[in-house]
Design a protein around this motif. Structure first.
Motif, mmCIF file in Angstrom:
data_model
loop_
_atom_site.group_PDB
_atom_site.id
_atom_site.type_symbol
_atom_site.label_atom_id
_atom_site.label_comp_id
_atom_site.label_asym_id
_atom_site.label_seq_id
_atom_site.Cartn_x
_atom_site.Cartn_y
_atom_site.Cartn_z
ATOM 1 N N ARG A 1 -29.514 48.647 -9.420
ATOM 2 C CA ARG A 1 -29.971 47.532 -8.590
ATOM 3 C C ARG A 1 -28.857 46.501 -8.451
ATOM 4 O O ARG A 1 -28.012 46.358 -9.328
ATOM 5 C CB ARG A 1 -31.210 46.856 -9.209
ATOM 6 C CG ARG A 1 -32.391 47.788 -9.442
ATOM 7 C CD ARG A 1 -33.018 48.231 -8.146
ATOM 8 N NE ARG A 1 -34.231 49.013 -8.343
ATOM 9 C CZ ARG A 1 -34.279 50.332 -8.371
ATOM 10 N NH1 ARG A 1 -33.153 51.044 -8.232
ATOM 11 N NH2 ARG A 1 -35.420 50.974 -8.520
ATOM 12 N N ARG A 2 -28.884 45.802 -7.345
ATOM 13 C CA ARG A 2 -27.957 44.700 -7.122
ATOM 14 C C ARG A 2 -28.755 43.437 -6.884
ATOM 15 O O ARG A 2 -29.756 43.449 -6.143
ATOM 16 C CB ARG A 2 -27.069 44.974 -5.912
ATOM 17 C CG ARG A 2 -26.093 43.853 -5.593
ATOM 18 C CD ARG A 2 -25.386 44.085 -4.278
ATOM 19 N NE ARG A 2 -24.624 42.911 -3.876
ATOM 20 C CZ ARG A 2 -24.472 42.498 -2.623
ATOM 21 N NH1 ARG A 2 -25.027 43.184 -1.630
ATOM 22 N NH2 ARG A 2 -23.768 41.423 -2.343
ATOM 23 N N THR B 1 -31.860 47.884 2.385
ATOM 24 C CA THR B 1 -32.994 46.962 2.335
ATOM 25 C C THR B 1 -32.840 45.971 1.198
ATOM 26 O O THR B 1 -32.495 46.339 0.072
ATOM 27 C CB THR B 1 -34.312 47.735 2.144
ATOM 28 O OG1 THR B 1 -34.433 48.706 3.195
ATOM 29 C CG2 THR B 1 -35.502 46.795 2.186
ATOM 30 N N GLU B 2 -33.097 44.714 1.481
ATOM 31 C CA GLU B 2 -33.053 43.684 0.445
ATOM 32 C C GLU B 2 -34.368 42.924 0.420
ATOM 33 O O GLU B 2 -35.005 42.722 1.460
ATOM 34 C CB GLU B 2 -31.886 42.732 0.689
ATOM 35 C CG GLU B 2 -31.892 42.066 2.052
ATOM 36 C CD GLU B 2 -30.612 41.300 2.347
ATOM 37 O OE1 GLU B 2 -30.706 40.082 2.626
ATOM 38 O OE2 GLU B 2 -29.533 41.910 2.301
ATOM 39 N N SER B 3 -34.795 42.514 -0.765
ATOM 40 C CA SER B 3 -36.069 41.818 -0.934
ATOM 41 C C SER B 3 -35.828 40.442 -1.522
ATOM 42 O O SER B 3 -34.982 40.262 -2.409
ATOM 43 C CB SER B 3 -36.999 42.615 -1.856
ATOM 44 O OG SER B 3 -37.238 43.906 -1.328
ATOM 45 N N ARG C 1 -31.764 37.598 -3.905
ATOM 46 C CA ARG C 1 -32.146 38.840 -3.257
ATOM 47 C C ARG C 1 -32.020 40.009 -4.237
ATOM 48 O O ARG C 1 -31.194 39.986 -5.150
ATOM 49 C CB ARG C 1 -31.264 39.111 -2.030
ATOM 50 C CG ARG C 1 -31.236 37.965 -1.026
ATOM 51 C CD ARG C 1 -32.592 37.720 -0.402
ATOM 52 N NE ARG C 1 -32.596 36.571 0.486
ATOM 53 C CZ ARG C 1 -32.632 36.655 1.814
ATOM 54 N NH1 ARG C 1 -32.637 37.843 2.399
ATOM 55 N NH2 ARG C 1 -32.654 35.567 2.548
ATOM 56 N N TYR C 2 -32.830 41.043 -3.968
ATOM 57 C CA TYR C 2 -32.908 42.243 -4.813
ATOM 58 C C TYR C 2 -32.686 43.451 -3.914
ATOM 59 O O TYR C 2 -33.273 43.561 -2.847
ATOM 60 C CB TYR C 2 -34.291 42.287 -5.462
ATOM 61 C CG TYR C 2 -34.649 43.514 -6.251
ATOM 62 C CD1 TYR C 2 -34.564 43.517 -7.645
ATOM 63 C CD2 TYR C 2 -35.133 44.659 -5.620
ATOM 64 C CE1 TYR C 2 -34.949 44.631 -8.383
ATOM 65 C CE2 TYR C 2 -35.509 45.777 -6.349
ATOM 66 C CZ TYR C 2 -35.412 45.757 -7.731
ATOM 67 O OH TYR C 2 -35.794 46.854 -8.455
ATOM 68 N N GLN C 3 -31.830 44.372 -4.358
ATOM 69 C CA GLN C 3 -31.502 45.533 -3.535
ATOM 70 C C GLN C 3 -31.381 46.777 -4.399
ATOM 71 O O GLN C 3 -30.760 46.748 -5.473
ATOM 72 C CB GLN C 3 -30.190 45.277 -2.797
ATOM 73 C CG GLN C 3 -29.798 46.351 -1.797
ATOM 74 C CD GLN C 3 -28.509 45.996 -1.074
ATOM 75 O OE1 GLN C 3 -27.520 45.618 -1.702
ATOM 76 N NE2 GLN C 3 -28.520 46.093 0.247
#
Length: 799
Positions: free
Chosen positions: A638-639, A656-658, A648-650
């Motif tokens: 994860r990044r 896609t990023e959340s 942000r979470y990817q």
């Protein structure tokens, strides 16, 4: 007024019902009677009570018509009874009826009542009814809920006082402009002491709440009024007729509600209204152990214009696993095997790993065996290749070492179910297909259900598996002949019969069904398996909350077939969809369930993140979590990064990023569509943070911070070459392209590798997970191990 002749102090008998109201199946045949706890008129010393005749006369009518009557009072427990006529045959009959008297001794508190369980609410009379009932807001809410769910509100004589303050949620009278009757002031002795204690006049209270109070000039002639779904009576002589009118309204409402609900359910499938010549679905809905909706939509065969009906067969993919699990538990119940038996007792071909793998380990996905489907992909099998049970077993038997000690960990693997199909064969002398036909399908009348162990078998009345393409529809052939994990064909009608067996078992005992729907555990008997899908059950389904309400679910995707099942056990609702339309059909099945569940969800359909309690954090504060995180157990990365002043979470390998919303300075909630609560927490360990990921009630997924390894083109050269796996007889050739290290062959598309640590790469193919290169003493690369959540330490040696 009537004189109080006697009063009874008659221990809490509350019937607990798991089913809730649905707008389709109109509650239960249950009536809620409201009575009062008041012993005296107001604060006087004049005794009063609930009118016995106004209770037992309608009670008798309802009981004879198959209705159950429950009692509620403001305080619960025993209530005073008066106005008893011992010379009246009905009075005498119930005066010595222990069942009824016990109910009056053990009335429910308002907080213990589930309004959705009742078709009508009936306010009994007597002087006591003037006190404690009308002002009780919980009882008011019960009446409102029953009425707004198409129920009947009724009151007799002084019981009409209970309607004094009834309003809807907007504050409007529930009976505005409707005719309401009750014991009118006309018949009261206004000079008597009892009357002076009344908190209000019934006539005026109804009028003040915008009702149209009416009455007859005479009492004792059975005067009552029906206006809409309000049934009210002037005095005890109306009780019997009122009860009959209430029953008539309930039955009428059932038909109206069912017809409306069928239309609403049909709307779920409206995409087929004007497009019959396309792949479709068959749907089934069960509640309270009854089939309440079952229907087909679209085409089973487009070319021949054959419509889907409730007997059309569909392949249900991984949903077949529950039948394999059931067969094993049925054999256990018959005493033919034990879950503690060594699997090698029945499958001697299974390698001796030096430790026992028992039947329970195979059922609970804790055997330590690698997933044969992942091995199939790694070995280079194509989706359209003919793949048999023998091929699946061969991949399993090639494993040299277990990934872990059986019963000490879980892993998402289907290998156990394939082996259990072999166990059935060895125990019974019948294939799983034969055993299931004789002992499960035939006894349940499932004449359109079978396990298919031959991909060339011609199956009658089957929906064709389709694939949607830009040029229209194509046949989507299924060429595997494996069973135990898939290849079960069934129809909507048959699947309904299967789930009806859960409610009233004909095959297997109630105890077996309870075990099938209970969580699997490790050797300690406590630790459960909780991936993001939910908690795994012995029936190979998952428990996962839907908007705060527990549901059991699973799905199957195979070729163009797509099936889904949702079971809400507390509401006794089962909804499923079977399709040949080449897509996930979960939304159809869930929308059906929601239609009948009504307002049982304590949480909204989607999270309103604007109302989420959050804290403010500066970009600098958020920036301390920037970086890359690695889960070495599942080989996933994860990044986390700051963008537009937000965190942000990817998922590595995706675009896609959340968005992450700060709940505390270390805990964040992920912004997602729907009701899933996904949390990301950062914990400081030494100089770095560890990231903990959870989805709902899932197990924790731990990610360690890492600094990505970078390689030059020259450095990557040493990884190039051909690697061979003896266990699988498969090879991969690694080379470089503009993106870095990759591999491809005639059987697979390009797989890219992203460097994580030294000699550790993340692959773009899920089943390859991560590959860790190994070196000899001279630091030359000699091979690599594949590791994922389904396969551990699968060695490929460099040629």
């Amino acid at each position: 007024m009537f004189k109080v002749i006697s009063k009874f102090r008659l221990p809490l008998l509350i019937s607990t019902c798991l089913c809730l109201f649905s707008p389709f199946v109109f509650s239960q045949n249950k009536i809620l009677f409201v009575v009062s706890n008041q012993d005296y008129y107001g604060t006087s010393k004049i005794k009063t009570g609930n009118h016995f005749g106004e209770i037992i006369v309608p009670y008798d009518v309802f009981s004879k018509s198959g209705f159950t009557v429950d009692f509620v009072s403001p305080k619960g427990g025993a209530v005073p009874i008066g106005y008893i006529n011992a010379s009246d045959s009905i009075h005498k009959k119930f005066l010595y009826n222990n069942f009824l008297m016990n109910k009056l001794k053990t009335t429910m508190k308002p907080t213990e009542v589930v309004a959705e369980n009742y078709s009508a609410i009936f306010y009994g009379g007597g002087g006591a009814a003037m006190y404690g009932v009308a002002e009780n807001v919980i009882i008011q809410n019960l009446a409102r809920q029953i009425f707004l769910k198409n129920g009947v509100v009724s009151a007799i004589c002084h019981g009409t006082a209970g309607l004094a303050y009834l309003k809807d949620e907007a504050g409007t009278s529930l009976y505005k402009a409707k005719k309401i009757t009750g014991f009118s002031d006309k018949f009261e002795d206004k000079q008597a002491e009892y009357y002076k204690t009344f908190p209000f006049s019934i006539d005026q209270a109804i009028k003040k709440n915008e009702g149209n109070f009416v009455h007859s000039d005479k009492i004792g002639e059975g005067f009552y009024v029906v206006d809409g779904r309000f049934v009210t009576g002037q005095d005890p002589s109306a009780a019997s007729k009122m009860a009959s009118e209430i029953i008539t309204l309930i039955e009428k409402n059932k038909l109206v509600i069912q017809q409306e609900s069928i239309r609403n359910l049909d709307k779920v499938f409206s995409e087929w209204d004007n497009a019959k010549a396309k792949p479709g679905v068959a749907a089934g809905l069960l509640k309270e152990g009854q089939i309440v909706y079952i229907k087909g939509f679209g085409s089973a065969d487009i070319n021949n214009e054959i419509p889907i009906n409730t007997d059309t067969k569909f392949q249900i993919g991984a949903m077949a696993k529950q039948f394999t699990a059931f067969a094993i538990l049925l054999l256990e119940e018959q005493g033919k095997l034990s879950l503690s038996d060594d699997a090698r007792k029945y499958i001697p071909q299974l390698p001796d790993f030096g430790t026992k793998i028992n039947i329970k380990h195979l059922l609970s996905q804790s055997s330590g065996l690698q997933d044969f489907l992942a091995l199939k992909e790694i070995a280079g099998w194509q989706e359209k290749d003919v793949f048999t049970q023998k091929d699946a077993l061969d991949l399993i038997f090639r494993q040299k070492e277990l990934d872990y000690e059986p019963g000490t960990k879980f892993s998402q693997t289907s290998s156990g179910l394939i082996l259990l199909a072999e166990v059935v064969k060895q125990v019974t002398g019948q294939t799983l297909a034969e055993f299931s036909q004789e002992f499960i399908f035939q006894p349940l009348g499932m004449t359109n259900t079978l396990f298919c162990d031959d991909n060339e078998m011609i199956i009658p009345n089957v929906a064709i598996s389709y694939q949607v393409s830009k040029n229209g529809f194509k046949n989507n052939l299924i060429n595997h002949s494996i069973f135990g994990t898939t290849n079960l064909y069934t129809s909507a009608a048959d699947l309904s019969r299967w789930y009806l067996n859960f409610d009233k078992p004909k095959v297997g005992s109630k105890k077996l069904i309870e075990k099938l729907t209970s969580p699997v555990t490790l050797n300690d008997g406590k630790t459960t398996f909780n991936p993001t899908s939910g908690r795994l059950l012995y029936g190979q389904q998952y428990v996962h909350a839907k908007r705060g309400v527990p549901k059991i679910w699973t799905y199957g995707l195979e070729g163009g077939y797509a099936s889904n099942i949702f079971i809400f056990p507390n509401q006794n609702v089962t909804s499923f969809v079977l399709g040949n339309n080449n897509r996930y059909n979960g939304s159809l099945a869930m929308n059906m369930a929601i239609e009948v569940l009504g307002n049982v969800f304590p949480q909204p359909a989607s999270i309103d993140f604007s109302k989420l309690k959050r804290i403010k954090m500066t970009p600098q504060q958020l920036g301390v979590y920037n970086g890359f995180y690695w889960d070495n157990e599942r080989m996933s990365g994860r990044r986390v990064f700051v963008k537009n002043d937000t965190l942000r979470y990817q998922v590595l390998g995706t675009a896609t990023e959340s968005l992450l919303v700060p709940i505390t300075d270390k805990k964040f909630q992920m912004v997602v569509d729907g009701d899933d609560v996904i949390m990301v927490e950062f914990r400081k360990e030494g100089d770095y943070f560890k990231m903990i990921y959870t989805s709902g009630e899932s197990d924790q997924y731990a990610y360690e911070y890492y600094n990505p390894k970078t390689y030059s083109t020259t450095d990557l050269n040493e990884f190039s070459g051909t690697y061979y796996c003896r266990a699988l007889g498969a090879s991969y050739t690694l080379a470089q392209n503009e993106k870095g290290l990759f591999t491809s062959n005639k059987n697979q598309s390009i797989i890219n590798f992203t460097p994580i640590h030294s000699d550790l790469f993340l692959s773009s193919a899920r089943n390859l997970g991560g590959i860790r290169f190994v070196r000899d003493k001279q630091q030359k690369i000699t091979g690599f191990y594949i590791n994922s959540d389904k396969v551990k330490n699968l060695l490929f040696e460099k040629i």
